[in-house]
Motif scaffolding. Structure first.
Motif, PDB file in Angstrom:
ATOM      1  N   PRO A 148       0.823  -1.202   0.000  1.00 25.49           N
ATOM      2  CA  PRO A 148       0.000   0.000   0.000  1.00 25.49           C
ATOM      3  C   PRO A 148       0.862   1.259   0.000  1.00 25.49           C
ATOM      4  O   PRO A 148       1.904   1.326   0.651  1.00 25.49           O
ATOM      5  CB  PRO A 148      -0.808  -0.120   1.298  1.00 25.49           C
ATOM      6  CG  PRO A 148      -0.738  -1.568   1.666  1.00 25.49           C
ATOM      7  CD  PRO A 148       0.579  -2.060   1.152  1.00 25.49           C
ATOM      8  N   LEU A 149       0.415   2.269  -0.745  1.00 25.93           N
ATOM      9  CA  LEU A 149       1.128   3.532  -0.768  1.00 25.93           C
ATOM     10  C   LEU A 149       0.901   4.286   0.531  1.00 25.93           C
ATOM     11  O   LEU A 149      -0.214   4.398   1.015  1.00 25.93           O
ATOM     12  CB  LEU A 149       0.644   4.378  -1.940  1.00 25.93           C
ATOM     13  CG  LEU A 149       1.082   3.934  -3.340  1.00 25.93           C
ATOM     14  CD1 LEU A 149       0.437   4.814  -4.376  1.00 25.93           C
ATOM     15  CD2 LEU A 149       2.580   3.984  -3.468  1.00 25.93           C
ATOM     16  N   LYS A 150       1.972   4.805   1.103  1.00 29.82           N
ATOM     17  CA  LYS A 150       1.900   5.670   2.272  1.00 29.82           C
ATOM     18  C   LYS A 150       2.725   6.902   1.957  1.00 29.82           C
ATOM     19  O   LYS A 150       3.747   7.180   2.580  1.00 29.82           O
ATOM     20  CB  LYS A 150       2.442   4.954   3.518  1.00 29.82           C
ATOM     21  CG  LYS A 150       1.666   3.709   3.927  1.00 29.82           C
ATOM     22  CD  LYS A 150       0.284   4.052   4.463  1.00 29.82           C
ATOM     23  CE  LYS A 150      -0.424   2.810   4.949  1.00 29.82           C
ATOM     24  NZ  LYS A 150      -1.792   3.114   5.453  1.00 29.82           N
ATOM     25  N   ASP A 151       2.301   7.623   0.947  1.00 27.70           N
ATOM     26  CA  ASP A 151       3.128   8.702   0.417  1.00 27.70           C
ATOM     27  C   ASP A 151       2.526  10.076   0.662  1.00 27.70           C
ATOM     28  O   ASP A 151       1.314  10.276   0.529  1.00 27.70           O
ATOM     29  CB  ASP A 151       3.339   8.519  -1.081  1.00 27.70           C
ATOM     30  CG  ASP A 151       4.344   7.435  -1.407  1.00 27.70           C
ATOM     31  OD1 ASP A 151       5.417   7.439  -0.775  1.00 27.70           O
ATOM     32  OD2 ASP A 151       4.060   6.598  -2.274  1.00 27.70           O
TER      33      ASP A 151
ATOM     34  N   PRO B 103      -6.209   6.033  -2.063  1.00 25.93           N
ATOM     35  CA  PRO B 103      -6.663   6.618  -0.795  1.00 25.93           C
ATOM     36  C   PRO B 103      -5.584   6.775   0.269  1.00 25.93           C
ATOM     37  O   PRO B 103      -5.788   7.514   1.240  1.00 25.93           O
ATOM     38  CB  PRO B 103      -7.757   5.648  -0.335  1.00 25.93           C
ATOM     39  CG  PRO B 103      -7.508   4.372  -1.070  1.00 25.93           C
ATOM     40  CD  PRO B 103      -6.906   4.765  -2.380  1.00 25.93           C
ATOM     41  N   ASP B 104      -4.451   6.124   0.091  1.00 21.87           N
ATOM     42  CA  ASP B 104      -3.394   6.223   1.097  1.00 21.87           C
ATOM     43  C   ASP B 104      -2.368   7.310   0.793  1.00 21.87           C
ATOM     44  O   ASP B 104      -1.329   7.384   1.463  1.00 21.87           O
ATOM     45  CB  ASP B 104      -2.678   4.876   1.248  1.00 21.87           C
ATOM     46  CG  ASP B 104      -3.564   3.831   1.897  1.00 21.87           C
ATOM     47  OD1 ASP B 104      -4.270   4.190   2.852  1.00 21.87           O
ATOM     48  OD2 ASP B 104      -3.572   2.677   1.448  1.00 21.87           O
ATOM     49  N   ILE B 105      -2.631   8.131  -0.218  1.00 22.78           N
ATOM     50  CA  ILE B 105      -1.714   9.235  -0.495  1.00 22.78           C
ATOM     51  C   ILE B 105      -2.307  10.535   0.022  1.00 22.78           C
ATOM     52  O   ILE B 105      -3.518  10.691   0.160  1.00 22.78           O
ATOM     53  CB  ILE B 105      -1.388   9.362  -2.000  1.00 22.78           C
ATOM     54  CG1 ILE B 105      -2.622   9.793  -2.800  1.00 22.78           C
ATOM     55  CG2 ILE B 105      -0.783   8.082  -2.545  1.00 22.78           C
ATOM     56  CD1 ILE B 105      -2.323  10.099  -4.256  1.00 22.78           C
ATOM     57  N   GLU B 106      -1.419  11.476   0.274  1.00 17.50           N
ATOM     58  CA  GLU B 106      -1.813  12.811   0.730  1.00 17.50           C
ATOM     59  C   GLU B 106      -1.110  13.825  -0.161  1.00 17.50           C
ATOM     60  O   GLU B 106       0.118  13.839  -0.238  1.00 17.50           O
ATOM     61  CB  GLU B 106      -1.411  13.008   2.189  1.00 17.50           C
ATOM     62  CG  GLU B 106      -1.674  14.391   2.745  1.00 17.50           C
ATOM     63  CD  GLU B 106      -1.115  14.534   4.152  1.00 17.50           C
ATOM     64  OE1 GLU B 106      -0.348  15.485   4.376  1.00 17.50           O
ATOM     65  OE2 GLU B 106      -1.436  13.675   5.001  1.00 17.50           O
ATOM     66  N   ILE B 107      -1.879  14.662  -0.848  1.00 18.64           N
ATOM     67  CA  ILE B 107      -1.313  15.593  -1.820  1.00 18.64           C
ATOM     68  C   ILE B 107      -1.398  17.028  -1.300  1.00 18.64           C
ATOM     69  O   ILE B 107      -2.453  17.487  -0.867  1.00 18.64           O
ATOM     70  CB  ILE B 107      -2.030  15.498  -3.181  1.00 18.64           C
ATOM     71  CG1 ILE B 107      -1.878  14.092  -3.767  1.00 18.64           C
ATOM     72  CG2 ILE B 107      -1.479  16.541  -4.152  1.00 18.64           C
ATOM     73  CD1 ILE B 107      -2.606  13.878  -5.078  1.00 18.64           C
ATOM     74  N   THR B 108      -0.264  17.726  -1.334  1.00 20.33           N
ATOM     75  CA  THR B 108      -0.199  19.154  -1.027  1.00 20.33           C
ATOM     76  C   THR B 108       0.149  19.892  -2.308  1.00 20.33           C
ATOM     77  O   THR B 108       1.115  19.523  -3.006  1.00 20.33           O
ATOM     78  CB  THR B 108       0.876  19.446   0.034  1.00 20.33           C
ATOM     79  OG1 THR B 108       0.566  18.719   1.222  1.00 20.33           O
ATOM     80  CG2 THR B 108       0.950  20.928   0.340  1.00 20.33           C
ATOM     81  N   PHE B 109      -0.615  20.924  -2.639  1.00 18.04           N
ATOM     82  CA  PHE B 109      -0.351  21.699  -3.854  1.00 18.04           C
ATOM     83  C   PHE B 109       0.152  23.086  -3.501  1.00 18.04           C
ATOM     84  O   PHE B 109      -0.386  23.755  -2.620  1.00 18.04           O
ATOM     85  CB  PHE B 109      -1.621  21.837  -4.703  1.00 18.04           C
ATOM     86  CG  PHE B 109      -1.432  22.725  -5.917  1.00 18.04           C
ATOM     87  CD1 PHE B 109      -0.923  22.188  -7.098  1.00 18.04           C
ATOM     88  CD2 PHE B 109      -1.732  24.080  -5.866  1.00 18.04           C
ATOM     89  CE1 PHE B 109      -0.722  23.002  -8.209  1.00 18.04           C
ATOM     90  CE2 PHE B 109      -1.529  24.895  -6.972  1.00 18.04           C
ATOM     91  CZ  PHE B 109      -1.025  24.357  -8.147  1.00 18.04           C
ATOM     92  N   VAL B 110       1.216  23.526  -4.191  1.00 17.45           N
ATOM     93  CA  VAL B 110       1.688  24.911  -4.095  1.00 17.45           C
ATOM     94  C   VAL B 110       2.007  25.403  -5.492  1.00 17.45           C
ATOM     95  O   VAL B 110       2.408  24.634  -6.374  1.00 17.45           O
ATOM     96  CB  VAL B 110       2.944  25.040  -3.198  1.00 17.45           C
ATOM     97  CG1 VAL B 110       2.614  24.751  -1.760  1.00 17.45           C
ATOM     98  CG2 VAL B 110       4.070  24.143  -3.692  1.00 17.45           C
ATOM     99  N   SER B 111       1.823  26.695  -5.702  1.00 19.46           N
ATOM    100  CA  SER B 111       2.156  27.314  -6.987  1.00 19.46           C
ATOM    101  C   SER B 111       3.354  28.223  -6.764  1.00 19.46           C
ATOM    102  O   SER B 111       3.220  29.301  -6.178  1.00 19.46           O
ATOM    103  CB  SER B 111       0.968  28.113  -7.528  1.00 19.46           C
ATOM    104  OG  SER B 111       1.304  28.718  -8.764  1.00 19.46           O
TER     105      SER B 111
END
Length: 359
Positions: free
Chosen positions: A5-8, A31-39
């Protein structure tokens, strides 16, 4: 790059508006990933991370970016994969993450094929159909240039030489074949089996030459003798679609233009400007050794206002825009999604950069 499982924790640092729908899609699929976006910046000229807090990199395992890298590897101790939205990584080769780590690097090579191939064929047709001359007549409200015969040399049975048969070259070949051209290909390493001729990178669905079946003949090598053998094959249009490395810098210079003069070849360069010895190309154009050129890349960039390339005869110059497409970001995320699937399954990723080769 193990399975399970991805834990990223993923940092997406790209200029522009947040692609919320794409990010929602990825988070739902994985569902096991967490995405943060910055520009990082409002345009594509940003080339460092000075306006990003260093702390943002600290716990990230995956970085998705064009240019924004942590200043040092120590600033991102958990990072083990960087996915670049660019086709190459020559812009970061001097960065310590590139030079001093084994962090996996992948690119978005493959997303540029459709739009760049259309630029290559479009500029070649504009040249052979005299469209630029005719457009000048239109602006002057003149029906045609007095005493000039407008004769089209269509592409049927002409030969396209693709120097660097990657994703872009394969889509150029596909379009050229549809127009009735013969295609020959040149690669650094031999492609002497069906397995070696296959495209194992990212392919926009319905495009390219996945099995390497289009070229009527293949050539290969890193030496001048091998290159010259390829260039002697009566090439009508030569397309340069290869990365810039120490081996390819000024790969096409005076001796090569002299060989190409036998067929009065048309040159199309969409790779990097420094692959061509630019003064040598200008001289070849002025002497009539080659019948024309279309270049979307120059050396340097931006091209200075007083550079003689601007006024070289039978030359089309565009400002490194052939790869721009409304679907660019969507396709680049498509490469990321494919590799997230492979990472989850413990399979080899596509478009992995070979640091030794430089691409």
């Amino acid at each position: 790059m193990g399975g399970g499982p991805l834990k990223d924790k993923i940092l997406v640092a790209i200029p522009g508006k947040e692609p919320t729908e794409i990010i929602k899609h990825l988070e739902k699929k994985f569902p096991d990933i967490e995405i943060t976006f910055v520009s990082p910046a409002p345009d594509f000229t940003f080339k460092d991370s000075k306006n990003l807090p260093i702390s943002i990199f600290k716990d990230k395992t995956i970085l998705v970016t064009f240019f924004s890298l942590p200043p040092t590897p120590e600033d991102a101790p958990s990072l083990d994969w960087i996915h670049f939205f660019s086709a190459g990584t020559n812009h970061v080769v001097d960065h310590p993450i590139y030079k001093d780590t084994d962090i996996t690097l992948t690119t978005s090579s493959g997303v540029h094929g459709p739009q760049i191939a259309e630029w290559v064929i479009g500029t070649a047709l504009a040249h052979s159909h005299n469209l630029y001359n005719l457009y000048e007549r239109q602006k002057e409200h003149k029906w045609k240039e007095e005493g000039r015969r407008y004769v089209v040399h269509d592409l049927v049975k002409q030969r396209l030489g693709v120097l660097g048969y990657g994703s872009i070259g394969r889509q150029v070949a596909r379009l050229a074949k549809a127009l009735g051209m013969d295609v020959i290909a040149y690669t650094a390493t031999p492609k002497d089996t069906p397995e070696k001729r296959a495209d194992n990178g990212y392919i926009v669905p319905g495009t390219g030459d996945p099995d390497g079946e289009i070229p009527s003949k293949w050539y290969s090598g890193l030496g001048k003798e091998d290159l010259h053998e390829f260039l002697k094959q009566d090439i009508d249009i030569l397309v340069l679609t290869l990365p810039l490395t120490d081996d390819t810098r000024h790969m096409i210079s005076t001796p090569e233009f002299e060989i190409l003069s036998r067929k009065h070849t048309f040159i199309s360069n969409i790779s990097r400007g420094a692959i061509i010895d630019q003064p040598a190309m200008i001289a070849a154009l002025e002497k009539g050794l080659i019948r024309g050129a279309a270049v979307d890349v120059t050396d340097p960039e931006p091209l200075p206002d007083d550079d003689p390339l601007w006024s070289a005869p039978n030359t089309i110059v565009t400002p490194h825009v052939s790869g721009n497409a409304s679907s660019y970001i969507e396709r680049a995320f498509g490469v990321l999604e494919l590799n997230l699937e492979k990472r989850q399954k413990g399979e080899p990723l596509v478009n992995v950069v070979n640091r030794r080769r430089g691409y």
